[in-house]
Design an enzyme around this catalytic site. Sequence first.
Site, short mmCIF file in Angstrom:
data_model
loop_
_atom_site.label_atom_id
_atom_site.label_comp_id
_atom_site.label_asym_id
_atom_site.label_seq_id
_atom_site.Cartn_x
_atom_site.Cartn_y
_atom_site.Cartn_z
N TYR A 123 37.62 -47.42 45.35
CA TYR A 123 38.05 -46.52 46.33
C TYR A 123 37.44 -47.03 47.77
CZ TYR A 123 38.05 -42.07 48.84
OH TYR A 123 38.34 -41.22 49.77
N SER A 169 37.16 -43.33 55.07
CA SER A 169 35.55 -42.91 54.37
C SER A 169 34.67 -43.73 54.55
CB SER A 169 36.15 -42.86 52.56
OG SER A 169 34.82 -42.58 52.06
#
Lengths: 438, 251
Positions: free
Chosen positions: B155, B142
């Site tokens: 995250y 990501s």
Amino acid sequence: MTRYRSWGYLPDVEQQAHVPQWREDTPALLRHAPQHGATRLAFGAGRSYGDSCLNSQGELIDTRSLARFIHFDRQQGLLCAEPGVTLAQILAVIVPAGWFLPVSPGTSHATLGGAIANDVHGKNHHRDGTFGRFVRSLQLLRSSGELLDCSREQNDGLFAATIGGLGLTGLVVQATIQLIPIASSEMDVQVRLFRGLDEFLALSAQFKAECRYTVAWLDCAASGPEFARGVFLAANHAADGPLEAAAGHSRLAVPFSLPKWTLNRWSVAAFNTVYFNRHRLLDGKRLRQHYQTFFYPLDAIHQWNRIYGSGGFYQYQFVVPLAARDALESILTRIVDSGMGSFLAVLKQFGDIDSPGMLSFPRPGLCLALDFANRGSRTERLLQDIDDTVMAAGGAAYPAKDRLMRAEAFARYFPRQEEFSAWVDPHFSSDFWRRVHG
Amino acid sequence: MDEPVAAQAAGTAVILGATSALGQAVARQLAGRGQPLILVARDDTKLAAVEADLQARGTTVRSVVADLDDTDRHAGLVEDWSAAADFYVFYGSLPDQDAAEADWSVAARALHTNFLSAASLLTHIANLCEQRKSGRIVVVTSVAGDRGRQSNYVYGTAKGALSLFCQGLRNRLSKSDVTLTTVKPGFIDTPMTAGVPKKPAVLWATPERVASDIVKARDKGRDVVYSPWFWRIILFIVCAVPERIFKKLSM
């Protein structure tokens, strides 16, 4: 809250929408009562032109993720799938296996659910009838949480209400359709130019036995000796050739809404003249076309609805009995005189095959579909006027294209509407339904 | 338990996290090319729906129900897939940042699922591919892993660590003719991001769009890919901001 709109770009509403990811989650979604007793409606690809796919006072169930195939029987040509699968996605899978959609509307971007909800018709109505005739069964979810199997043998009332039922009977979670076998992805097409309705009717009669598909493109800008001129196409699936699905990605796109003045009496007339003259070269000829070009010519232009500008446009499609062909001519004359018609006019002759849905639009007669750029009240007046003529002639207008139908017109066009309303799910509604039924 | 699928035709792609939005989108594109697939996910009902869909689209599919958090199973699973050509790592979870700050166990779970379990799988996959000198691996991390920021650093850490792990693996595996592509998506409109406001709308991509980028990247054997492409520029700028300024921002 997301912005949802139909193909005509009007209205453009912010709506609360749910996007269920899995079929198994839908009963819980429907059982869970929405806020303030709001109603619901399923939304597929938004290819309806008017407000039959919108529910501005309630919520939408966006089926874009309920787009899986469930089973494809390659031997028998039976396909079972979730409602959000588009016709283009279906074709990509079935064509290489030697099968085709039994009935194709003008766009392959519509969904399976949408094809059922509008009981769509295509260029083969005289031979095969509507899409609903090929739906073997469907599974309908009601707001009570009940999941019902519907077919001609089981829950047949609900089945007949759901076909052409504009999503008002509940959420279709899966459907099984019968496909037709093909030997080739190419079409054998014959072209004939014509002038006047008499010539069109003669061509229709001539070709209906030998050709599965017939359609005509009509010029609604030409007047005088060129009045009601058009291009008649008659086709069959080719007996030989490759079995190749369409490429998929279209290169042409209308990147933004064009200014309103782009489309006017003169530009339309000019376009139509060029179109008609180009087809002069093809008059009497036989050609081979890929199914994509024959069935879905507009799909090649991504977002073609932007040609009409941000003000959007109206599409009106109606059918009148053959005996009332004068009514059709008078309507066409009025459109030509107004200068408000656009280039996309399609003329078809519907056959006698019964449509299976209570609110099905196709019935025997002459059917004309065309667009009108939105010029405000002038356009609305013309359309009401045309609507009055259609009513007086014993015809009907098509809800999938409609934004202006009045309750009185609706009752006349759809004699089974009382019977239908008994099947409407109490927690489902749409802008269209509220307008024509209250 | 079924006999291992080692005998299955080579050219198979293993999709780890096949019921995720990205996993489904990529699987569909691969099915469209006729590539045989092995689907791995936790939920058997959802997996069955995905399997049926891909089979109808015309490719052979095999499903494996497995919770990839269970790292003890990884060696056995990967051995079953020893004939597979491509490996795609899609599974992950987006933790609630606030909950993760208040409760370490939430953060620990997120780090385990998104980093540790993926690293464990990749260790076994890398060893397999290195030994037989073939394979293409695609890992979805990501843009959140490019820089730590207050709104999603738990995250971000997991994905950032995974990107680093992949970088090391890429270096090692290049000697064995094995490609490892790291794909860094920006905002994708999926169930995982259902709770995140979709503004500005122009920055949100569909899973289909990202899936397209992923398949192209795999075909070309790319190293690091941002999807859509403009995120590379955005992150270049974000990473260029000096720390003394960045730490005061509220991104």
